[in-house]
Design a protein around this motif. Structure first.
Motif, PDB file in Angstrom:
ATOM      1  N   VAL A  77     -49.935  13.935  85.506  1.00 33.05           N
ATOM      2  CA  VAL A  77     -50.073  15.360  85.820  1.00 33.05           C
ATOM      3  C   VAL A  77     -51.230  16.014  85.057  1.00 33.05           C
ATOM      4  O   VAL A  77     -51.461  17.207  85.203  1.00 33.05           O
ATOM      5  CB  VAL A  77     -48.759  16.128  85.569  1.00 33.05           C
ATOM      6  CG1 VAL A  77     -47.675  15.690  86.529  1.00 33.05           C
ATOM      7  CG2 VAL A  77     -48.272  15.968  84.141  1.00 33.05           C
ATOM      8  N   THR A 143     -53.351   7.632  78.201  1.00 30.84           N
ATOM      9  CA  THR A 143     -52.227   8.359  77.595  1.00 30.84           C
ATOM     10  C   THR A 143     -51.438   7.387  76.726  1.00 30.84           C
ATOM     11  O   THR A 143     -51.750   7.210  75.563  1.00 30.84           O
ATOM     12  CB  THR A 143     -51.351   9.021  78.678  1.00 30.84           C
ATOM     13  OG1 THR A 143     -51.164   8.091  79.745  1.00 30.84           O
ATOM     14  CG2 THR A 143     -51.992  10.279  79.210  1.00 30.84           C
ATOM     15  N   LYS A 147     -50.398   2.204  79.709  1.00 26.77           N
ATOM     16  CA  LYS A 147     -51.290   2.658  80.780  1.00 26.77           C
ATOM     17  C   LYS A 147     -52.741   2.338  80.447  1.00 26.77           C
ATOM     18  O   LYS A 147     -53.476   1.798  81.270  1.00 26.77           O
ATOM     19  CB  LYS A 147     -51.133   4.163  80.988  1.00 26.77           C
ATOM     20  CG  LYS A 147     -50.042   4.550  81.989  1.00 26.77           C
ATOM     21  CD  LYS A 147     -50.040   6.056  82.110  1.00 26.77           C
ATOM     22  CE  LYS A 147     -49.310   6.553  83.338  1.00 26.77           C
ATOM     23  NZ  LYS A 147     -49.334   8.010  83.425  1.00 26.77           N
ATOM     24  N   SER A 283     -38.962  10.496  80.536  1.00 28.75           N
ATOM     25  CA  SER A 283     -40.061   9.889  81.310  1.00 28.75           C
ATOM     26  C   SER A 283     -40.042  10.450  82.739  1.00 28.75           C
ATOM     27  O   SER A 283     -39.003  10.888  83.216  1.00 28.75           O
ATOM     28  CB  SER A 283     -39.890   8.376  81.395  1.00 28.75           C
ATOM     29  OG  SER A 283     -39.512   7.798  80.180  1.00 28.75           O
ATOM     30  N   PRO A 284     -41.181  10.367  83.451  1.00 29.69           N
ATOM     31  CA  PRO A 284     -41.207  10.855  84.831  1.00 29.69           C
ATOM     32  C   PRO A 284     -40.272  10.048  85.742  1.00 29.69           C
ATOM     33  O   PRO A 284     -40.022   8.870  85.499  1.00 29.69           O
ATOM     34  CB  PRO A 284     -42.658  10.656  85.267  1.00 29.69           C
ATOM     35  CG  PRO A 284     -43.425  10.326  84.050  1.00 29.69           C
ATOM     36  CD  PRO A 284     -42.480   9.827  83.024  1.00 29.69           C
ATOM     37  N   CYS A 309     -42.347  15.259  83.933  1.00 28.26           N
ATOM     38  CA  CYS A 309     -43.557  15.475  84.734  1.00 28.26           C
ATOM     39  C   CYS A 309     -43.262  15.555  86.229  1.00 28.26           C
ATOM     40  O   CYS A 309     -44.131  15.921  87.006  1.00 28.26           O
ATOM     41  CB  CYS A 309     -44.593  14.402  84.412  1.00 28.26           C
ATOM     42  SG  CYS A 309     -45.238  14.669  82.756  1.00 28.26           S
ATOM     43  N   ARG A 313     -42.907  20.294  83.853  1.00 29.04           N
ATOM     44  CA  ARG A 313     -44.271  20.057  83.345  1.00 29.04           C
ATOM     45  C   ARG A 313     -45.310  20.089  84.463  1.00 29.04           C
ATOM     46  O   ARG A 313     -46.487  20.326  84.215  1.00 29.04           O
ATOM     47  CB  ARG A 313     -44.346  18.698  82.628  1.00 29.04           C
ATOM     48  CG  ARG A 313     -43.807  18.734  81.225  1.00 29.04           C
ATOM     49  CD  ARG A 313     -43.965  17.370  80.567  1.00 29.04           C
ATOM     50  NE  ARG A 313     -42.716  16.941  79.989  1.00 29.04           N
ATOM     51  CZ  ARG A 313     -42.281  15.692  79.951  1.00 29.04           C
ATOM     52  NH1 ARG A 313     -43.023  14.724  80.452  1.00 29.04           N
ATOM     53  NH2 ARG A 313     -41.131  15.406  79.411  1.00 29.04           N
ATOM     54  N   ILE A 341     -48.882  21.294  79.424  1.00 25.40           N
ATOM     55  CA  ILE A 341     -48.128  20.041  79.530  1.00 25.40           C
ATOM     56  C   ILE A 341     -47.888  19.453  78.142  1.00 25.40           C
ATOM     57  O   ILE A 341     -48.833  19.249  77.381  1.00 25.40           O
ATOM     58  CB  ILE A 341     -48.908  19.020  80.396  1.00 25.40           C
ATOM     59  CG1 ILE A 341     -49.254  19.647  81.753  1.00 25.40           C
ATOM     60  CG2 ILE A 341     -48.074  17.748  80.600  1.00 25.40           C
ATOM     61  CD1 ILE A 341     -50.311  18.879  82.527  1.00 25.40           C
ATOM     62  N   CYS A 343     -46.722  16.221  76.702  1.00 23.88           N
ATOM     63  CA  CYS A 343     -46.394  14.805  76.921  1.00 23.88           C
ATOM     64  C   CYS A 343     -46.176  14.127  75.567  1.00 23.88           C
ATOM     65  O   CYS A 343     -46.859  14.446  74.591  1.00 23.88           O
ATOM     66  CB  CYS A 343     -47.560  14.139  77.652  1.00 23.88           C
ATOM     67  SG  CYS A 343     -47.374  12.354  77.823  1.00 23.88           S
ATOM     68  N   CYS A 345     -47.204  11.503  74.634  1.00 26.07           N
ATOM     69  CA  CYS A 345     -48.395  10.772  74.194  1.00 26.07           C
ATOM     70  C   CYS A 345     -49.141  11.554  73.112  1.00 26.07           C
ATOM     71  O   CYS A 345     -50.001  10.992  72.435  1.00 26.07           O
ATOM     72  CB  CYS A 345     -49.326  10.525  75.371  1.00 26.07           C
ATOM     73  SG  CYS A 345     -48.509   9.584  76.645  1.00 26.07           S
ATOM     74  N   LEU A 373     -37.539   5.471  80.436  1.00 28.87           N
ATOM     75  CA  LEU A 373     -37.691   4.186  81.107  1.00 28.87           C
ATOM     76  C   LEU A 373     -37.793   3.097  80.030  1.00 28.87           C
ATOM     77  O   LEU A 373     -38.342   3.345  78.945  1.00 28.87           O
ATOM     78  CB  LEU A 373     -38.944   4.186  81.974  1.00 28.87           C
ATOM     79  CG  LEU A 373     -38.836   5.034  83.250  1.00 28.87           C
ATOM     80  CD1 LEU A 373     -40.193   5.142  83.944  1.00 28.87           C
ATOM     81  CD2 LEU A 373     -37.808   4.456  84.221  1.00 28.87           C
ATOM     82  N   CYS A 376     -40.729   2.513  77.425  1.00 32.82           N
ATOM     83  CA  CYS A 376     -41.547   3.740  77.329  1.00 32.82           C
ATOM     84  C   CYS A 376     -41.433   4.211  75.886  1.00 32.82           C
ATOM     85  O   CYS A 376     -40.629   5.077  75.551  1.00 32.82           O
ATOM     86  CB  CYS A 376     -41.037   4.807  78.302  1.00 32.82           C
ATOM     87  SG  CYS A 376     -41.917   6.369  78.140  1.00 32.82           S
ATOM     88  N   THR A 378     -43.281   5.903  73.757  1.00 24.88           N
ATOM     89  CA  THR A 378     -43.602   7.260  73.290  1.00 24.88           C
ATOM     90  C   THR A 378     -42.368   8.169  73.401  1.00 24.88           C
ATOM     91  O   THR A 378     -42.007   8.859  72.448  1.00 24.88           O
ATOM     92  CB  THR A 378     -44.755   7.874  74.112  1.00 24.88           C
ATOM     93  OG1 THR A 378     -44.475   7.695  75.494  1.00 24.88           O
ATOM     94  CG2 THR A 378     -46.081   7.270  73.760  1.00 24.88           C
TER      95      THR A 378
HETATM   96  S1  BJ8 Z   1     -48.246  13.639  81.121  1.00 27.75           S
HETATM   97  S2  BJ8 Z   1     -45.373  11.480  80.862  1.00 27.75           S
HETATM   98  S3  BJ8 Z   1     -47.425  11.624  83.796  1.00 27.75           S
HETATM   99  S4  BJ8 Z   1     -48.650  10.134  80.745  1.00 27.75           S
HETATM  100  S5  BJ8 Z   1     -43.100   6.102  81.568  1.00 27.75           S
HETATM  101  S6  BJ8 Z   1     -46.459   5.035  81.875  1.00 27.75           S
HETATM  102  S7  BJ8 Z   1     -45.551   7.372  79.288  1.00 27.75           S
HETATM  103  S8  BJ8 Z   1     -44.591   3.975  79.126  1.00 27.75           S
HETATM  104  S9  BJ8 Z   1     -45.992   8.396  82.771  1.00 27.75           S
HETATM  105 FE1  BJ8 Z   1     -46.827  10.266  82.054  1.00 27.75          FE
HETATM  106 FE2  BJ8 Z   1     -48.958  11.838  82.202  1.00 27.75          FE
HETATM  107 FE3  BJ8 Z   1     -47.416  11.852  80.033  1.00 27.75          FE
HETATM  108 FE4  BJ8 Z   1     -46.507  12.867  82.254  1.00 27.75          FE
HETATM  109 FE5  BJ8 Z   1     -46.316   5.278  79.673  1.00 27.75          FE
HETATM  110 FE6  BJ8 Z   1     -43.778   6.042  79.455  1.00 27.75          FE
HETATM  111 FE7  BJ8 Z   1     -44.433   4.334  81.313  1.00 27.75          FE
HETATM  112 FE8  BJ8 Z   1     -45.254   6.868  81.449  1.00 27.75          FE
END
Ligand code: BJ8
Length: 423
Positions: A77, A143, A147, A283-284, A309, A313, A341, A343, A345, A373, A376, A378
Motif C-alpha cells: 500500500v 519493506t 520481500k 499482516s495483510p 493493509c 491502513r 501508513i 507498517c 517494517c 502470517l 512474518c 516484523t
Molecule cells: S505496508 S504490511 S503491504 S509491507 S506478510 S510480505 S510484511 S513477511 S505485506 Fe505489507 Fe506494505 Fe507493510 Fe502493508 Fe513481509 Fe509480513 Fe509477508 Fe508482508
C-alpha cells in the motif's frame, strides 16, 4: 462466466493448471460467504467481481493496453496509485492469498518464508495468474527482508522497479522516500512516454481519494450495533479495491454504503445487537484468504474493523492538495503515504499501537485479534509491544499465527471460542 480461454491463452497462461485453480475458488467462496444471512443487496456487485476475477477485469486490462495504456502490478500500500493513473496506467494488487501457489514458490524460495511472498512468486512461475501475465511492470518495495530478497527473483521473471523504503520515519527517511517517489515517476514516464503534469496528478489524487472516502464511509457504518454488514463482506470489498476499476469501485461502494446507512438508521443488522465485537490487526489478508474472518464470524463474533493493509491502513489519511505547483504536490503525495501508513517494517512503529487503541475505542470492540502470517517476523516481533500496550489499556488480545494451508481451522476455532468466552 463468459469464455475467456482465448484471452488467457494469448496472455501465456498454463490453461490446464489454471483450470484447476479456477475450480478451487467457487467452493471456497460459497463456504465463506453464501451461508450468511441478510447480506446487503449491494454485495451482489462484489460477488460478481469475485466470480469474474480472472475474466471481466482482465479483459479491461487487455483492452486498456491495446489502446496504448499500461498496467502496473504492486505488492504494497506504499506504492502510489495516483501516479500510475496520472500517467494513463492502471494499477493492480498482485499479493497472492492462495495456498495453490505456495508449492510453486517454494521451488525457488525457502519454505520458512511467509506464504504471501511464496504465493506471489509461485503465481508468476506457474503462469496461472492473468493479472501477473498482464502487467508491464511490477513496482515492488524494500519493506520486510523476505520481500526485498524475493524481488531479486521477481526481477528475473518480469520487469521490476523497486522502491527503497526508509526504516525510520525520520527527516532523512522522509527525504529518501520523496526521492523514491520521484524515481518512480521517472520510471513510469519512460514506460508511458508521457510527462507527469500538475493537472494529471490532481486527477489521479481525486480518483484515489474518492475510492478511499467510499471505504471510510463503509467502515463508519460498522461502528453501529447491530452492525449492518459482516466483517467478511467488508473484507472482500477492501480486497477488491486493489484491482477493480477505481471509479466503478467507488460508485458501487457508495451504493453499498447508502444501504448500510439505511440499515443503521432502522436498527437492522446482520448479527444480533450485543454480538462480541472484534478488531483484527496484523499482516495483510489478501484474496482469497478469508480463513480467520470466517472462523470468527461463525463462532459468534463480529469483526467490525481491520487495522491492517487490507483495512484502515489502505485509506487512512488524505493527500494535502493545497500546493499550487507539481513539486509541492508530489511532496504532499509522498507525505500522505509516509504519515498515513504504520507498517511493522518501520522501527520504531509506535503509530500502529496508537492506531489499534484508537480504533478499539472508536468501534467499541470487546477484544483485539492479532493475526500474523507464518514467518512474518516484523509483525510477530511487534506482538510483544502490542501485548504490553493493550494490557495497559485493559483491552483483551488474542494472538494467532496461520498460513494459507487448510488444516489448522479446528485449532484456530478452539482458541477463538475460548477467547470469545473470556470476553
Ligand atoms: S505496508 S504490511 S503491504 S509491507 S506478510 S510480505 S510484511 S513477511 S505485506 Fe505489507 Fe506494505 Fe507493510 Fe502493508 Fe513481509 Fe509480513 Fe509477508 Fe508482508
Amino acid at each position: 462466466m463468459a469464455d475467456y480461454r482465448e484471452m488467457w491463452s494469448e496472455l501465456g497462461l498454463d490453461l490446464a493448471l489454471h483450470d484447476k485453480l479456477c475450480a478451487a475458488l467457487p467452493p471456497l467462496f460459497e463456504e465463506a460467504f453464501l451461508h450468511q444471512k441478510d447480506r446487503p443487496s449491494g454485495m451482489d456487485y462484489f460477488n460478481m467481481v469475485i466470480a469474474e476475477v480472472h475474466g471481466l477485469r482482465i479483459k479491461e486490462l487487455v483492452d486498456h493496453k491495446r489502446n496504448g495504456g499500461f498496467v502496473v502490478g504492486s505488492f504494497c500500500v506504499y506504492v502510489p496509485e495516483e501516479i500510475v493513473l496520472a500517467l494513463g496506467g492502471l494499477m493492480v494488487g498482485l499479493c497472492a492469498g492462495s495456498q495453490f501457489w505456495v508449492p510453486e514458490g517454494e521451488k525457488v524460495l525457502p519454505r520458512n518464508l511467509c506464504p504471501l511472498i511464496k504465493a506471489a512468486i509461485g503465481a508468476k512461475l506457474s503462469k496461472t495468474c492473468p493479472y501477473f501475465q498482464s502487467v508491464d511492470l511490477v513496482v515492488a518495495e524494500n519493506t520486510c527482508d523476505g520481500k526485498k530478497k524475493a524481488w531479486e527473483e521477481m526481477g528475473r521473471l518480469v520487469p521490476t522497479h523497486v522502491m527503497d523504503l526508509p526504516n525510520r520515519k525520520s527527516k532523512e527517511g522522509m527525504d529518501l522516500w520523496r526521492s523514491q517517489v520521484r524515481e518512480l515517476i521517472k520510471r513510469l514516464e519512460d514506460l508511458s512516454g508521457r510527462k507527469l503534469t500538475y493537472e494529471g496528478l490532481m486527477e489521479g489524487i481525486r480518483k484515489v481519494e474518492a475510492k478511499r472516502e467510499a471505504l471510510r464511509g463503509l467502515y463508519e457504518t460498522r461502528k453501529a450495533d447491530p452492525v449492518p454488514i459482516s466483517g467478511i463482506d467488508s473484507l472482500v470489498v477492501s480486497q477488491i479495491a486493489f484491482y477493480d476499476d477505481p471509479e466503478r469501485f467507488t460508485s458501487m461502494t457508495n451504493q453499498l454504503v447508502q444501504e448500510c446507512r439505511d440499515r443503521v438508521s432502522s436498527g437492522f443488522g446482520v448479527f444480533p445487537k450485543g454480538t462480541k465485537r472484534i478488531l483484527l490487526t496484523g499482516s495483510p489478508i489478501v484474496v482469497p484468504n478469508w480463513k480467520v474472518h470466517h472462523i470468527l464470524e461463525t463462532s459468534g463474533a463480529s469483526v467490525v474493523v481491520e487495522e491492517n493493509c487490507t483495512g484502515t491502513r489502505y485509506f487512512k489519511g488524505s493527500v494535502d492538495t493545497s500546493p499550487k505547483d507539481l513539486e509541492g504536490l508530489i511532496d504532499a503525495l509522498a507525505d500522505r503515504y509516509m504519515n498515513g501508513i504504520n507498517c511493522a517494517c518501520f522501527s520504531p512503529n509506535q503509530g500502529r499501537l496508537d492506531d489499534v487503541v484508537e480504533l478499539a475505542r472508536e468501534y467499541k470492540v470487546h477484544g483485539v485479534v492479532d493475526v500474523t502470517l507464518s514467518f512474518c517476523s516484523t509483525y510477530q516481533v511487534e506482538e510483544g509491544a502490542l501485548k504490553r500496550r493493550l494490557k495497559e489499556e485493559g483491552i483483551p488480545l488474542l494472538c494467532l499465527e496461520t498460513d494459507y494451508a487448510p488444516g489448522d481451522e479446528g485449532q484456530l476455532r478452539t482458541r477463538v471460542e475460548a477467547f470469545l468466552e473470556s470476553l
